[in-house]
Design a protein around this motif. Structure first.
Motif, PDB file in Angstrom:
ATOM      1  N   SER A  17       4.317   2.232  -0.300  1.00  0.00           N
ATOM      2  CA  SER A  17       4.081   2.965  -1.542  1.00  0.00           C
ATOM      3  C   SER A  17       3.252   4.209  -1.259  1.00  0.00           C
ATOM      4  CB  SER A  17       3.346   2.058  -2.533  1.00  0.00           C
ATOM      5  OG  SER A  17       2.746   2.800  -3.555  1.00  0.00           O
ATOM      6  N   LYS A  44       0.453  -3.083  -9.048  1.00  0.00           N
ATOM      7  CA  LYS A  44      -0.477  -2.118  -8.449  1.00  0.00           C
ATOM      8  C   LYS A  44      -1.517  -2.776  -7.553  1.00  0.00           C
ATOM      9  CE  LYS A  44      -0.103   1.415 -12.054  1.00  0.00           C
ATOM     10  NZ  LYS A  44      -0.824   2.202 -13.090  1.00  0.00           N
ATOM     11  N   LYS A  95       7.692   1.518  -4.954  1.00  0.00           N
ATOM     12  CA  LYS A  95       6.728   0.806  -5.790  1.00  0.00           C
ATOM     13  C   LYS A  95       5.464   1.649  -5.978  1.00  0.00           C
ATOM     14  CE  LYS A  95       8.405  -3.838  -4.765  1.00  0.00           C
ATOM     15  NZ  LYS A  95       8.050  -5.243  -4.449  1.00  0.00           N
ATOM     16  N   HIS A  96       4.597   1.177  -6.849  1.00  0.00           N
ATOM     17  CA  HIS A  96       3.389   1.920  -7.198  1.00  0.00           C
ATOM     18  C   HIS A  96       2.120   1.173  -6.774  1.00  0.00           C
ATOM     19  CE1 HIS A  96       6.572   3.376  -9.902  1.00  0.00           C
ATOM     20  NE2 HIS A  96       5.951   4.526  -9.815  1.00  0.00           N
ATOM     21  N   THR A  97       2.236   0.437  -5.682  1.00  0.00           N
ATOM     22  CA  THR A  97       1.133  -0.373  -5.183  1.00  0.00           C
ATOM     23  C   THR A  97      -0.054   0.496  -4.769  1.00  0.00           C
ATOM     24  OG1 THR A  97       2.829  -1.833  -4.259  1.00  0.00           O
ATOM     25  CG2 THR A  97       0.545  -2.247  -3.618  1.00  0.00           C
ATOM     26  N   ASP A 108       6.648  -4.895  -9.324  1.00  0.00           N
ATOM     27  CA  ASP A 108       6.016  -3.623  -8.968  1.00  0.00           C
ATOM     28  C   ASP A 108       4.583  -3.697  -9.486  1.00  0.00           C
ATOM     29  OD1 ASP A 108       5.295  -1.087  -8.321  1.00  0.00           O
ATOM     30  OD2 ASP A 108       6.725  -0.074  -9.630  1.00  0.00           O
TER      31      ASP A 108
END
Length: 335
Positions: free
Chosen positions: A263, A220, A241-243, A218
């Motif tokens: 995301s 960014k 996810k925190h993309t 995960d």
């Protein structure tokens, strides 16, 4: 006592007082002066003088004033006007409290990364970029367990990506852009620590498929553009996810774009110059922070979803696909 004697005594007192008031650790100072000499005494470092305090007004040098040890903990050797090519000085490893080291913007820095750098057991950030440093990414860097960010971009590094990188327990990000690194992305890259947020490997000679292990990451910020990667990169995506940035342009990736989970934090997405097929995912319309999008030069088809920021991008964002249509492209005839 004569006036001359008084004057001499006064000068001695002033000199002694000045020495006592100097904050710079004498051992750090001697090492820095040696580094300057080993780099040919560049005029960029003209403020580095034996008679002055290295903790005050030495270009690129800062000391630890928080704990008041006054040991040199930051060293920024950027844009040095070296008179001829030099290697990174071996004595760089003799500044034991160094936490930040930057050697950037100096084409006359050549050779390989010196092994003495492993003596910097407190080093957290290492930047060696925009130089002509060559060779492979050395395995001895794995000994610096304190490393958080490793930026070796825009040099002449070659060889393969080191499989040992995820063994660095505090690693937050790596950037190796603009080198000559070849081969596949190691399976071990799926096991970076939870703190890891940035994978930047653009403009290299990487080949092969994205390892299945990377589905677990995960991260960014992912930058893999301008390599020779292929296959299914959809495993890098995920709605949970925190993309924020996903830049995969100029490769040979092939997967159904319409099936992607995106995301919600996505800000920049570059999938241009690949072999993607399917439609644009409707999830793009719900991305409130999206400011960059490029899906040009693929095999995408169907109507561009309306909503969000998709109509704010110009036609070049969607150009050169199989049969994409709808604003900002010409209207659809069949969809």
């Amino acid at each position: 006592m004569s006036r001359l004697s008084i004057l001499i005594l006064l000068l001695i007192v002033l000199s002694f007082s000045s020495a006592l008031s100097e904050l710079c650790n004498p051992r750090d100072k001697q090492v820095l002066l040696k580094i300057k000499k080993e780099l040919g005494n560049p005029t960029t470092l003209s403020s580095w003088l034996p008679t002055t305090d290295c903790c005050n007004n030495w270009v690129g040098v800062s000391c630890d004033t928080v704990t008041q040890t006054y040991r040199v903990h930051n060293l920024d050797l950027s844009d040095l006007n070296l008179p001829k090519p030099y290697s990174i000085p071996f004595s760089i490893g003799n500044i034991p409290y160094l936490e930040f080291l930057s050697i950037t913007g100096t084409p006359n820095i050549i050779g390989t990364i010196p092994p003495t750098i492993t003596k910097l057991t407190k080093l957290r950030n290492l930047y060696i970029k925009y130089t002509n440093v060559s060779g492979q990414i050395p395995r001895f860097l794995s000994q610096i367990k304190t490393l958080e960010f490793l930026d070796l971009s825009y040099n002449k590094l070659s060889g393969n990506l080191p499989a040992w990188l995820p063994s660095l327990p505090n690693l937050v990000g790596i950037s190796f852009d603009g080198n000559r690194i070849s081969g596949a992305i190691p399976d071990s890259f799926g096991y970076f620590p939870k703190s890891f947020v940035m994978l930047s490997l653009s403009r290299n000679r990487l080949t092969g498929k994205i390892p299945a292990t990377l589905a677990k990451l995960d991260v960014k910020f992912v930058y893999l553009s301008k390599n020779m990667l292929e296959g299914d990169a959809s495993l890098l995506f995920g709605s949970e996810k925190h993309t924020r940035h996903m830049y995969l342009g100029n490769n040979s990736f092939a997967f159904d774009l319409g099936k992607l989970g995106l995301s919600k934090t996505l800000e920049g997405l570059d999938l241009s110059h690949n072999r993607l097929y399917g439609t644009l995912p409707k999830g793009l319309t719900s991305l409130k922070d999206l400011y960059y999008l490029d899906v040009s030069y693929n095999n995408l088809c169907g109507k561009i979803p309306r909503g969000g920021k998709l109509q704010e991008f110009d036609a070049s964002t969607y150009a050169h696909n199989k049969c994409l249509c709808g604003s900002p492209l010409p209207s659809c005839k069949r969809f």
